[in-house]
Every structure is written in C-alpha cells, then in structure tokens.
Design a protein around this motif. Structure first.
Motif, PDB file in Angstrom:
ATOM      1  N   SER A  51      87.720 -36.441  30.010  1.00  0.00           N
ATOM      2  CA  SER A  51      87.168 -37.536  29.232  1.00  0.00           C
ATOM      3  C   SER A  51      86.842 -38.795  30.021  1.00  0.00           C
ATOM      4  CB  SER A  51      88.151 -37.927  28.102  1.00  0.00           C
ATOM      5  OG  SER A  51      88.420 -36.821  27.260  1.00  0.00           O
ATOM      6  N   ILE A  52      87.462 -38.986  31.176  1.00  0.00           N
ATOM      7  CA  ILE A  52      87.281 -40.229  31.932  1.00  0.00           C
ATOM      8  C   ILE A  52      86.358 -40.029  33.130  1.00  0.00           C
ATOM      9  CG2 ILE A  52      88.426 -42.123  33.128  1.00  0.00           C
ATOM     10  CD1 ILE A  52      89.065 -41.870  30.127  1.00  0.00           C
ATOM     11  N   ALA A  53      86.676 -39.030  33.956  1.00  0.00           N
ATOM     12  CA  ALA A  53      85.869 -38.773  35.157  1.00  0.00           C
ATOM     13  C   ALA A  53      84.563 -38.082  34.754  1.00  0.00           C
ATOM     14  CB  ALA A  53      86.654 -37.905  36.131  1.00  0.00           C
ATOM     15  N   LYS A  54      83.455 -38.767  34.948  1.00  0.00           N
ATOM     16  CA  LYS A  54      82.158 -38.228  34.542  1.00  0.00           C
ATOM     17  C   LYS A  54      81.089 -38.590  35.559  1.00  0.00           C
ATOM     18  CE  LYS A  54      83.088 -38.633  29.567  1.00  0.00           C
ATOM     19  NZ  LYS A  54      82.606 -39.215  28.283  1.00  0.00           N
ATOM     20  N   LYS A  55      80.034 -37.812  35.571  1.00  0.00           N
ATOM     21  CA  LYS A  55      78.874 -38.161  36.377  1.00  0.00           C
ATOM     22  C   LYS A  55      78.129 -39.307  35.689  1.00  0.00           C
ATOM     23  CE  LYS A  55      77.975 -33.667  38.528  1.00  0.00           C
ATOM     24  NZ  LYS A  55      76.962 -32.603  38.760  1.00  0.00           N
ATOM     25  N   PRO A  56      77.585 -40.223  36.455  1.00  0.00           N
ATOM     26  CA  PRO A  56      76.820 -41.314  35.837  1.00  0.00           C
ATOM     27  C   PRO A  56      75.518 -40.796  35.242  1.00  0.00           C
ATOM     28  CG  PRO A  56      76.604 -41.387  38.219  1.00  0.00           C
ATOM     29  CD  PRO A  56      77.630 -40.331  37.921  1.00  0.00           C
ATOM     30  N   GLN A  57      74.988 -41.537  34.312  1.00  0.00           N
ATOM     31  CA  GLN A  57      73.676 -41.229  33.760  1.00  0.00           C
ATOM     32  C   GLN A  57      72.626 -41.880  34.647  1.00  0.00           C
ATOM     33  OE1 GLN A  57      73.046 -42.818  29.826  1.00  0.00           O
ATOM     34  NE2 GLN A  57      71.001 -41.931  29.619  1.00  0.00           N
ATOM     35  N   LEU A  58      71.712 -41.081  35.158  1.00  0.00           N
ATOM     36  CA  LEU A  58      70.641 -41.589  36.003  1.00  0.00           C
ATOM     37  C   LEU A  58      69.358 -41.641  35.188  1.00  0.00           C
ATOM     38  CD1 LEU A  58      69.535 -42.469  38.765  1.00  0.00           C
ATOM     39  CD2 LEU A  58      69.207 -40.041  39.324  1.00  0.00           C
ATOM     40  N   THR A  77      74.654 -39.422  41.642  1.00  0.00           N
ATOM     41  CA  THR A  77      74.685 -38.209  40.809  1.00  0.00           C
ATOM     42  C   THR A  77      76.033 -37.505  40.883  1.00  0.00           C
ATOM     43  OG1 THR A  77      73.796 -36.829  42.605  1.00  0.00           O
ATOM     44  CG2 THR A  77      72.209 -37.856  41.109  1.00  0.00           C
ATOM     45  N   GLU A  78      76.965 -38.062  41.649  1.00  0.00           N
ATOM     46  CA  GLU A  78      78.289 -37.449  41.792  1.00  0.00           C
ATOM     47  C   GLU A  78      79.256 -38.010  40.754  1.00  0.00           C
ATOM     48  OE1 GLU A  78      79.330 -38.413  45.765  1.00  0.00           O
ATOM     49  OE2 GLU A  78      77.876 -37.035  46.684  1.00  0.00           O
ATOM     50  N   THR A  79      80.265 -37.213  40.414  1.00  0.00           N
ATOM     51  CA  THR A  79      81.268 -37.657  39.446  1.00  0.00           C
ATOM     52  C   THR A  79      81.982 -38.911  39.954  1.00  0.00           C
ATOM     53  OG1 THR A  79      81.643 -35.385  38.706  1.00  0.00           O
ATOM     54  CG2 THR A  79      83.353 -36.996  38.180  1.00  0.00           C
ATOM     55  N   TYR A  80      82.076 -39.899  39.077  1.00  0.00           N
ATOM     56  CA  TYR A  80      82.812 -41.120  39.408  1.00  0.00           C
ATOM     57  C   TYR A  80      84.223 -40.986  38.841  1.00  0.00           C
ATOM     58  CZ  TYR A  80      84.488 -45.910  38.641  1.00  0.00           C
ATOM     59  OH  TYR A  80      85.255 -47.047  38.577  1.00  0.00           O
ATOM     60  N   VAL A 365      61.923 -48.209  38.767  1.00  0.00           N
ATOM     61  CA  VAL A 365      63.252 -48.594  38.294  1.00  0.00           C
ATOM     62  C   VAL A 365      64.154 -47.376  38.146  1.00  0.00           C
ATOM     63  CG1 VAL A 365      64.531 -49.599  36.361  1.00  0.00           C
ATOM     64  CG2 VAL A 365      62.407 -50.656  37.141  1.00  0.00           C
ATOM     65  N   ALA A 366      65.407 -47.541  38.570  1.00  0.00           N
ATOM     66  CA  ALA A 366      66.429 -46.520  38.340  1.00  0.00           C
ATOM     67  C   ALA A 366      67.685 -47.199  37.811  1.00  0.00           C
ATOM     68  CB  ALA A 366      66.743 -45.762  39.622  1.00  0.00           C
ATOM     69  N   LEU A 367      68.142 -46.774  36.638  1.00  0.00           N
ATOM     70  CA  LEU A 367      69.415 -47.239  36.094  1.00  0.00           C
ATOM     71  C   LEU A 367      70.479 -46.199  36.393  1.00  0.00           C
ATOM     72  CD1 LEU A 367      68.391 -48.456  32.504  1.00  0.00           C
ATOM     73  CD2 LEU A 367      68.395 -49.774  34.634  1.00  0.00           C
ATOM     74  N   VAL A 368      71.613 -46.650  36.914  1.00  0.00           N
ATOM     75  CA  VAL A 368      72.767 -45.778  37.139  1.00  0.00           C
ATOM     76  C   VAL A 368      73.870 -46.297  36.222  1.00  0.00           C
ATOM     77  CG1 VAL A 368      74.432 -44.900  38.796  1.00  0.00           C
ATOM     78  CG2 VAL A 368      72.085 -45.382  39.519  1.00  0.00           C
ATOM     79  N   LEU A 369      74.231 -45.501  35.210  1.00  0.00           N
ATOM     80  CA  LEU A 369      75.140 -45.951  34.163  1.00  0.00           C
ATOM     81  C   LEU A 369      76.410 -45.120  34.176  1.00  0.00           C
ATOM     82  CD1 LEU A 369      72.481 -46.243  31.311  1.00  0.00           C
ATOM     83  CD2 LEU A 369      73.167 -48.004  32.956  1.00  0.00           C
ATOM     84  N   THR A 370      77.522 -45.746  34.540  1.00  0.00           N
ATOM     85  CA  THR A 370      78.810 -45.058  34.527  1.00  0.00           C
ATOM     86  C   THR A 370      79.491 -45.278  33.185  1.00  0.00           C
ATOM     87  OG1 THR A 370      79.947 -47.000  35.450  1.00  0.00           O
ATOM     88  CG2 THR A 370      79.104 -45.354  37.018  1.00  0.00           C
ATOM     89  N   SER A 371      80.366 -44.361  32.811  1.00  0.00           N
ATOM     90  CA  SER A 371      81.081 -44.486  31.539  1.00  0.00           C
ATOM     91  C   SER A 371      82.153 -45.558  31.604  1.00  0.00           C
ATOM     92  CB  SER A 371      81.711 -43.143  31.151  1.00  0.00           C
ATOM     93  OG  SER A 371      80.712 -42.160  30.962  1.00  0.00           O
ATOM     94  N   TYR A 372      82.720 -45.747  32.785  1.00  0.00           N
ATOM     95  CA  TYR A 372      83.771 -46.739  32.980  1.00  0.00           C
ATOM     96  C   TYR A 372      83.469 -47.541  34.242  1.00  0.00           C
ATOM     97  CZ  TYR A 372      86.173 -43.927  29.497  1.00  0.00           C
ATOM     98  OH  TYR A 372      86.491 -43.249  28.350  1.00  0.00           O
ATOM     99  N   GLY A 373      84.188 -48.643  34.405  1.00  0.00           N
ATOM    100  CA  GLY A 373      83.977 -49.471  35.591  1.00  0.00           C
ATOM    101  C   GLY A 373      84.055 -50.953  35.319  1.00  0.00           C
TER     102      GLY A 373
END
Length: 411
Positions: A51-58, A77-80, A365-373
C-alpha cells in the motif's frame, strides 16, 4: 507478485536484523516478545509493500519525452520506497530539515543590479575542480531557486549543489530580494507571479557563460516562479531544460489546504511569522507604502499576501494576485523540457489541483507524481540523511538533459 515477495523477504530480514541488534535480550528473554515484534514487523512489511511503496505516476504530453525519461532518468519509473517509519505527509515535511545532512559548500557571492535600482544576491558554486568539465566556459550551469523563505543555505539546495559537484557542473543560487542578508535598495521584495528579477538573473548568468549548457531547478515557490517565467516566455529562453519540486499549482487550493486547522498549526502560522520577520528587517522601506502594523498582525500566508505582497505589486485584490501567481494556467505555454515532481499527499499542493490534463497537452511537460513524500520530503531508506528520492530525480534528470538532451529533438 514475485517482485513483491522478494521485497517482503528483504524488508523482513532487515527488520529482523535491526531488532536483533536493538532489542534487549533480558526484556525478551522468553522469546515471546521478540516473536510478537517480528510478527508485527512482517505484517507491517506486507502493508508497506502493498500500500505504501509504489511506482510514481508519469504523466507526459508526448511519447518522445516519456521514452527519453525511461531511458535516461529511470528513477521516475521505479518504485519509490518512503522511509518505513515516516511516510506520512506531515511527518516527511517536518522531519526532512532535521534529518538530512547539510553538505558544506563554499559560495562566491555576487550582487547584481536591477533596472529599478535594486540588487539581487547570487551565490555561486563554481566547481573549479571539475574533472569532467575543466573548461569553465562550457561547464554546465544549473540555476537553483529556493522556496518561499529559503536561501542558498537550505539543506535541499546544498544537496543539489553536492550532486551537481559530483557531475562536474556549476551552480548558482538565486536568493530573492531581502532574504539573504543583503540590503533592500528599493521598496520591493518578491512574488511568485512577478518574473522580472528571474529574467534579469537568467540573462546575466547566460551572458557570463553563453557556451555552457544552462538548466534551472526550482523548489516550492521557486518552482512556481520558474514555471510562471517559462509559461510567459515560451521557447525564448536560454535555458535548455528545467525541473521543479513540490510546486503549488493553484494558489487558491494551496491556501485553502494550509488554512485547515492542523496544517495552519504545523506550517501556515510559522511560515507567516518567517515572512513577517523577513519584511520587518526592511520596515523603513515600506512604511510610506504599506500599513506595516497591519501586516505584522497577519495570522496566515493569505492574510500576509493580502496586506503586503498583493499591495506591493499593484494588484487590486488578493484574488487577482493569486490568479496571476498560479502556474497551472501557464503550463500549456512552456516551450522547453520540464520535469515536475510532486507528491499527491502534499498538504501545500493538494492533488486535485495538479494540472494533469493540461500536462497531457504539452509535449514538453512531464509530471512525476508519487503517492507519498509530503512537501520537499521524499525521504527514503531507514535513516535518510544523505539522499532523498527528490535528490535522485534531480541528479538523473540534470545528467540526462546535459548528456542526452539532444536526443529529444531527434525523437
């Protein structure tokens, strides 16, 4: 599933080894306590990895930019993996300044004049010992823009300089007027909507090193300022590429989020006092233009902006200023490659205000969106002192654009 199981085994093993060294044998002499702790640890590891460690949305506006990032900036593109004991937004935001190191940096200071008679303090890290780019005239240059009340002394800025040093690049930090100890020569500070000072700095730096690849990176308000500049100027900039981190995309949404009771208590009020302290040092410059006693009674950033910033820069209302300050409305006009890292749990920049659909319409433009941070958090590892996910994104993107940026025009 195979990768998940492998990650689970690895994390469980690390937790077991950690507990083996840290837990007192006397307290868990029977082994029951240790078994309970290990059981809880495994359960937590399962939750964390699922649930926490996820790949970011590109999110990109063009397939070419997406492929370029996957090839040369794979971290996006790697799991954060957020720090296992601190992944919640506010915790990440509050702890980063205290946990992360402050690499030593020796600056060379430069004061430059502005057209209105003011002055701007630039802090240079020349990297004269660079082995990769020994010729100073062609050494890549990265312009760094700190956040709302930040300067060249912020830990996130020092980390970017340290990483740039490893790559052989030169850095220059743009300190907003009146923030880094220099005197104000005119009754003017800064705002993220007014890009005149940034334009002055960019043209000054480029004039010194016209043959050097030139990039910029902005953090929080510095990123908002950078995006507003790029949206106004389009392709007519000497910058080759740019990156932003934890940008507030819609100033109204940011303000609304920060005025929620807990966020106001943890962040808003403190930042308001920092802003007040910053302008109060130059109080004599503003007393004929602004009711400074009223400014010093502000209890939120919105109130400060209403009483000071919007008045100083000639806006009729605070709504006029916040509309002009929001970079989401200019994203479609950005004309160079820009990578924007945000966490969707950032209370400074609510996820619903991130301009995903607009980004899809601009191939630059490229958005890199992590679930947490959180906000300028992005902590990772058991004890995230030396590096964060944000640092790795900055380093890989800067290197990708310097060494392989020419490939984008061929895609």
């Amino acid at each position: 599933m195979q990768r998940l199981a492998m990650d689970l085994r690895m994390l469980s093993r690390e937790l077991s080894l950690y507990l083996e060294h840290q837990v007192q044998v006397g307290f868990f002499g029977s082994g029951v306590g240790l078994s309970l702790i290990l059981g809880f640890s495994v359960a937590y590891a399962c939750y964390y990895l699922s649930s926490i460690a996820k790949k970011p949305q590109l999110v990109t506006g063009g397939e070419s930019f997406s492929r370029f990032l996957q090839d040369h900036c794979p971290v996006v593109t790697e799991t954060y993996y957020p720090t296992v004991w601190c992944w919640e937004s506010r915790g990440q935001t509050l702890l980063r300044p205290f946990i992360t190191s402050k690499p030593p940096v020796q600056y060379r200071n430069e004061l430059i004049k502005t057209s209105d008679g003011g002055q701007i303090l630039l802090d240079w890290f020349d990297n004269d010992n660079s082995k990769s780019y020994m010729d100073a005239s062609t050494r890549p240059t990265i312009l760094l823009l700190p956040g709302l009340t930040g300067t060249s002394k912020e830990s996130y800025i020092l980390h970017m300089i340290h990483l740039s040093e490893e790559l052989g690049y030169r850095c220059v930090v743009f300190n907003n007027r009146g923030t880094a100890g220099e005197n104000l020569l005119t009754p003017r500070t800064y705002s993220c909507a007014n890009t005149e000072d940034l334009e002055t700095v960019i043209h000054h730096v480029h004039s010194l090193y016209p043959s050097a690849p030139f990039l910029a990176a902005g953090v929080s308000m510095g990123g908002m300022l950078l995006l507003n500049y790029l949206g106004k100027i389009g392709r007519k900039t000497p910058l080759k590429a740019a990156a932003t981190f934890s940008v507030g995309w819609n100033t109204f949404a940011c303000s609304e989020s920060l005025e929620k009771p807990l966020n106001w208590l943890l962040f808003n009020y403190y930042l308001t006092t920092c802003l007040q302290s910053s302008v109060n040092k130059h109080r004599h410059m503003f007393v004929k233009l602004i009711d400074m006693d009223h400014v010093m009674k502000a209890k939120s950033i919105r109130e400060f902006d209403k009483r000071f910033t919007s008045v100083l820069f000639g806006y009729q209302t605070i709504d006029d200023y916040y509309t002009d300050a929001s970079p989401n409305r200019r994203l479609k006009s950005v004309g160079i490659p820009v990578l924007c890292l945000n966490s969707v749990d950032d209370v400074f920049s609510p996820s619903h205000a991130i301009p995903i659909e607009t980004a899809k319409q601009n191939p630059n433009v490229a958005l890199v969106l992590t679930s947490y941070g959180g906000h300028i958090g992005f902590l990772e590892g058991i004890w995230p002192r030396q590096s964060t996910y944000m640092d790795r994104v900055f380093k890989q993107f800067a290197q990708a654009m310097i060494e392989h940026g020419h490939e984008l025009s061929n895609m």
